[in-house]
Design a protein around this motif. Structure first.
Motif, PDB file in Angstrom:
ATOM      1  N   LEU A 173      93.065 -20.757 -44.139  1.00 53.33           N
ATOM      2  CA  LEU A 173      92.962 -19.427 -43.541  1.00 53.33           C
ATOM      3  C   LEU A 173      92.148 -18.554 -44.485  1.00 53.33           C
ATOM      4  CD1 LEU A 173      93.743 -17.640 -41.183  1.00 53.33           C
ATOM      5  CD2 LEU A 173      95.884 -17.126 -42.370  1.00 53.33           C
ATOM      6  N   ARG A 174      90.948 -18.192 -44.051  1.00 55.29           N
ATOM      7  CA  ARG A 174      89.979 -17.540 -44.930  1.00 55.29           C
ATOM      8  C   ARG A 174      89.965 -16.028 -44.795  1.00 55.29           C
ATOM      9  NH1 ARG A 174      83.978 -17.110 -44.833  1.00 55.29           N
ATOM     10  NH2 ARG A 174      83.389 -17.182 -47.023  1.00 55.29           N
ATOM     11  N   GLU A 175      90.001 -15.539 -43.552  1.00 57.36           N
ATOM     12  CA  GLU A 175      89.963 -14.094 -43.318  1.00 57.36           C
ATOM     13  C   GLU A 175      90.875 -13.751 -42.161  1.00 57.36           C
ATOM     14  OE1 GLU A 175      86.214 -12.029 -43.253  1.00 57.36           O
ATOM     15  OE2 GLU A 175      85.229 -13.629 -44.385  1.00 57.36           O
ATOM     16  N   VAL A 176      91.564 -12.626 -42.307  1.00 62.88           N
ATOM     17  CA  VAL A 176      92.398 -12.095 -41.236  1.00 62.88           C
ATOM     18  C   VAL A 176      91.886 -10.692 -40.958  1.00 62.88           C
ATOM     19  CG1 VAL A 176      94.725 -11.455 -40.511  1.00 62.88           C
ATOM     20  CG2 VAL A 176      94.383 -13.463 -41.978  1.00 62.88           C
ATOM     21  N   HIS A 177      91.383 -10.489 -39.756  1.00 65.66           N
ATOM     22  CA  HIS A 177      90.842  -9.190 -39.363  1.00 65.66           C
ATOM     23  C   HIS A 177      91.790  -8.545 -38.363  1.00 65.66           C
ATOM     24  CE1 HIS A 177      86.907 -10.055 -41.203  1.00 65.66           C
ATOM     25  NE2 HIS A 177      87.126 -11.289 -40.792  1.00 65.66           N
TER      26      HIS A 177
ATOM     27  N   GLY B  68     101.871 -35.335 -37.934  1.00 63.63           N
ATOM     28  CA  GLY B  68     100.650 -35.173 -37.148  1.00 63.63           C
ATOM     29  C   GLY B  68     100.077 -33.769 -37.133  1.00 63.63           C
ATOM     30  N   GLU B  69     100.734 -32.822 -37.770  1.00 67.33           N
ATOM     31  CA  GLU B  69     100.251 -31.441 -37.779  1.00 67.33           C
ATOM     32  C   GLU B  69      99.363 -31.183 -38.993  1.00 67.33           C
ATOM     33  OE1 GLU B  69     103.771 -29.058 -35.449  1.00 67.33           O
ATOM     34  OE2 GLU B  69     103.852 -29.109 -37.630  1.00 67.33           O
ATOM     35  N   TYR B  70      98.551 -30.143 -38.869  1.00 70.24           N
ATOM     36  CA  TYR B  70      97.692 -29.717 -39.967  1.00 70.24           C
ATOM     37  C   TYR B  70      98.473 -28.823 -40.914  1.00 70.24           C
ATOM     38  CZ  TYR B  70      93.439 -31.540 -37.874  1.00 70.24           C
ATOM     39  OH  TYR B  70      92.479 -32.368 -37.374  1.00 70.24           O
ATOM     40  N   ASP B  71      98.153 -28.932 -42.184  1.00 70.45           N
ATOM     41  CA  ASP B  71      98.724 -28.065 -43.208  1.00 70.45           C
ATOM     42  C   ASP B  71      97.893 -26.785 -43.207  1.00 70.45           C
ATOM     43  OD1 ASP B  71     100.178 -27.129 -45.372  1.00 70.45           O
ATOM     44  OD2 ASP B  71      99.148 -28.380 -46.835  1.00 70.45           O
ATOM     45  N   VAL B  72      98.502 -25.640 -42.976  1.00 75.80           N
ATOM     46  CA  VAL B  72      97.795 -24.363 -42.954  1.00 75.80           C
ATOM     47  C   VAL B  72      98.060 -23.664 -44.279  1.00 75.80           C
ATOM     48  CG1 VAL B  72      97.517 -22.154 -41.769  1.00 75.80           C
ATOM     49  CG2 VAL B  72      98.055 -24.206 -40.441  1.00 75.80           C
ATOM     50  N   ARG B  73      96.960 -23.312 -44.988  1.00 72.21           N
ATOM     51  CA  ARG B  73      97.063 -22.687 -46.316  1.00 72.21           C
ATOM     52  C   ARG B  73      96.163 -21.468 -46.389  1.00 72.21           C
ATOM     53  NH1 ARG B  73      99.399 -25.238 -50.510  1.00 72.21           N
ATOM     54  NH2 ARG B  73     100.396 -27.174 -49.977  1.00 72.21           N
ATOM     55  N   PHE B  74      96.548 -20.543 -47.245  1.00 71.52           N
ATOM     56  CA  PHE B  74      95.711 -19.375 -47.487  1.00 71.52           C
ATOM     57  C   PHE B  74      94.561 -19.773 -48.406  1.00 71.52           C
ATOM     58  CE2 PHE B  74      99.981 -17.454 -46.863  1.00 71.52           C
ATOM     59  CZ  PHE B  74      99.689 -16.732 -45.713  1.00 71.52           C
ATOM     60  N   SER B  75      93.351 -19.383 -48.047  1.00 72.82           N
ATOM     61  CA  SER B  75      92.190 -19.650 -48.877  1.00 72.82           C
ATOM     62  C   SER B  75      91.954 -18.536 -49.892  1.00 72.82           C
ATOM     63  CB  SER B  75      90.952 -19.818 -47.994  1.00 72.82           C
ATOM     64  OG  SER B  75      89.829 -20.122 -48.762  1.00 72.82           O
ATOM     65  N   THR B  76      92.413 -17.328 -49.555  1.00 73.29           N
ATOM     66  CA  THR B  76      92.211 -16.174 -50.433  1.00 73.29           C
ATOM     67  C   THR B  76      93.463 -15.305 -50.452  1.00 73.29           C
ATOM     68  OG1 THR B  76      91.365 -14.720 -48.692  1.00 73.29           O
ATOM     69  CG2 THR B  76      89.745 -16.089 -49.843  1.00 73.29           C
ATOM     70  N   LEU B  77      93.594 -14.531 -51.487  1.00 74.23           N
ATOM     71  CA  LEU B  77      94.692 -13.569 -51.558  1.00 74.23           C
ATOM     72  C   LEU B  77      94.551 -12.535 -50.449  1.00 74.23           C
ATOM     73  CD1 LEU B  77      97.199 -12.529 -52.947  1.00 74.23           C
ATOM     74  CD2 LEU B  77      95.748 -11.346 -54.595  1.00 74.23           C
ATOM     75  N   ARG B  78      93.314 -12.146 -50.146  1.00 74.62           N
ATOM     76  CA  ARG B  78      93.073 -11.179 -49.072  1.00 74.62           C
ATOM     77  C   ARG B  78      93.555 -11.717 -47.723  1.00 74.62           C
ATOM     78  NH1 ARG B  78      87.120  -9.057 -47.953  1.00 74.62           N
ATOM     79  NH2 ARG B  78      87.396  -9.417 -45.762  1.00 74.62           N
ATOM     80  N   ALA B  79      93.381 -13.001 -47.492  1.00 75.89           N
ATOM     81  CA  ALA B  79      93.866 -13.608 -46.248  1.00 75.89           C
ATOM     82  C   ALA B  79      95.388 -13.566 -46.199  1.00 75.89           C
ATOM     83  CB  ALA B  79      93.364 -15.034 -46.114  1.00 75.89           C
ATOM     84  N   ALA B  80      96.034 -13.815 -47.318  1.00 77.50           N
ATOM     85  CA  ALA B  80      97.498 -13.768 -47.383  1.00 77.50           C
ATOM     86  C   ALA B  80      98.002 -12.359 -47.067  1.00 77.50           C
ATOM     87  CB  ALA B  80      97.986 -14.219 -48.757  1.00 77.50           C
TER      88      ALA B  80
ATOM     89  N   GLY C 184      96.334 -10.025 -45.376  1.00 75.90           N
ATOM     90  CA  GLY C 184      96.017  -9.750 -43.979  1.00 75.90           C
ATOM     91  C   GLY C 184      96.991 -10.420 -43.032  1.00 75.90           C
ATOM     92  N   TRP C 185      97.417 -11.625 -43.369  1.00 70.46           N
ATOM     93  CA  TRP C 185      98.391 -12.349 -42.536  1.00 70.46           C
ATOM     94  C   TRP C 185      99.699 -11.567 -42.459  1.00 70.46           C
ATOM     95  CZ3 TRP C 185      98.505 -15.921 -38.971  1.00 70.46           C
ATOM     96  CH2 TRP C 185      99.725 -16.530 -38.657  1.00 70.46           C
ATOM     97  N   LYS C 186     100.118 -11.039 -43.592  1.00 70.40           N
ATOM     98  CA  LYS C 186     101.356 -10.264 -43.626  1.00 70.40           C
ATOM     99  C   LYS C 186     101.246  -9.042 -42.708  1.00 70.40           C
ATOM    100  CE  LYS C 186     103.327  -8.285 -47.516  1.00 70.40           C
ATOM    101  NZ  LYS C 186     103.818  -8.361 -48.891  1.00 70.40           N
ATOM    102  N   GLN C 187     100.105  -8.361 -42.747  1.00 72.78           N
ATOM    103  CA  GLN C 187      99.877  -7.204 -41.878  1.00 72.78           C
ATOM    104  C   GLN C 187      99.855  -7.611 -40.408  1.00 72.78           C
ATOM    105  OE1 GLN C 187      96.201  -5.400 -43.082  1.00 72.78           O
ATOM    106  NE2 GLN C 187      97.122  -4.355 -44.819  1.00 72.78           N
ATOM    107  N   LEU C 188      99.166  -8.706 -40.124  1.00 71.06           N
ATOM    108  CA  LEU C 188      99.081  -9.181 -38.741  1.00 71.06           C
ATOM    109  C   LEU C 188     100.465  -9.511 -38.195  1.00 71.06           C
ATOM    110  CD1 LEU C 188      97.331 -10.038 -36.315  1.00 71.06           C
ATOM    111  CD2 LEU C 188      97.295 -12.329 -37.324  1.00 71.06           C
TER     112      LEU C 188
ATOM    113  N   GLY D  20     100.268 -16.070 -51.971  1.00 67.78           N
ATOM    114  CA  GLY D  20      99.051 -16.008 -52.762  1.00 67.78           C
ATOM    115  C   GLY D  20      98.049 -17.051 -52.343  1.00 67.78           C
ATOM    116  N   LYS D  21      96.908 -17.015 -53.006  1.00 70.71           N
ATOM    117  CA  LYS D  21      95.820 -17.946 -52.745  1.00 70.71           C
ATOM    118  C   LYS D  21      96.315 -19.378 -52.918  1.00 70.71           C
ATOM    119  CE  LYS D  21      91.199 -18.940 -54.393  1.00 70.71           C
ATOM    120  NZ  LYS D  21      90.169 -18.575 -55.344  1.00 70.71           N
ATOM    121  N   THR D  22      95.961 -20.212 -51.989  1.00 69.88           N
ATOM    122  CA  THR D  22      96.296 -21.640 -51.872  1.00 69.88           C
ATOM    123  C   THR D  22      97.734 -21.916 -51.457  1.00 69.88           C
ATOM    124  OG1 THR D  22      96.891 -22.215 -54.168  1.00 69.88           O
ATOM    125  CG2 THR D  22      94.520 -22.242 -53.608  1.00 69.88           C
ATOM    126  N   ASP D  23      98.554 -20.883 -51.302  1.00 69.80           N
ATOM    127  CA  ASP D  23      99.924 -21.093 -50.823  1.00 69.80           C
ATOM    128  C   ASP D  23      99.902 -21.554 -49.372  1.00 69.80           C
ATOM    129  OD1 ASP D  23     101.079 -20.351 -53.189  1.00 69.80           O
ATOM    130  OD2 ASP D  23     101.727 -18.379 -52.513  1.00 69.80           O
TER     131      ASP D  23
END
Length: 117
Positions: free
Chosen positions: A105-109, A16-28, A30-34, A4-7
């Motif tokens: 992660l804002r949008e996954v196209h 030293g790594e960046y924390d990668v988080r979903f910005s929107t439910l739609r991005a989450a 889309g990530w699953k589909q990708l 979900g959003k912010t997960d």
């Protein structure tokens, strides 16, 4: 697993790594589909977001968006918006919060985003 959003986009960041988080439910979603369609490319993109979210110099497949898409607002604050070309048409758009070492992660196209044509 459902995200979900912010997960966070698992697993958690290492030193030293960046924390990668979903910005929107739609991005989450889309990530699953990708991940189903191009798992190897999704993994490579995830590694870039985690370790080198703002390459200098930019590459043909990993660069900052241009013009009005170059920044986007999240929680009232503007952030630089970046893009990774994951497949021939697929793109990831994310916001870079360098202060908090977080990638949103804002949008996954899955196909080429019309906004950039």
């Amino acid at each position: 697993m459902s995200y979900g959003k912010t997960d966070p986009v698992p697993p958690p960041p290492g030193p030293g790594e960046y924390d990668v988080r979903f910005s929107t439910l739609r991005a989450a979603e889309g990530w699953k589909q990708l991940c189903k369609q191009a798992s190897g490319n999704a993994l490579a993109a995830w590694k870039l977001m985690r370790t080198n979210p703002s390459p200098n110099p930019c590459t043909k497949r990993h660069d900052r968006l241009k013009g009005p898409l170059s920044t986007a607002v999240r929680n009232g604050r503007a952030y630089p918006q970046w893009q990774i070309e994951v497949t021939g048409g697929g793109r990831l758009w994310y916001l870079l919060d360098s202060d908090r070492q977080t990638v949103w992660l804002r949008e996954v196209h899955i196909g080429h985003p019309k906004k950039t044509e």
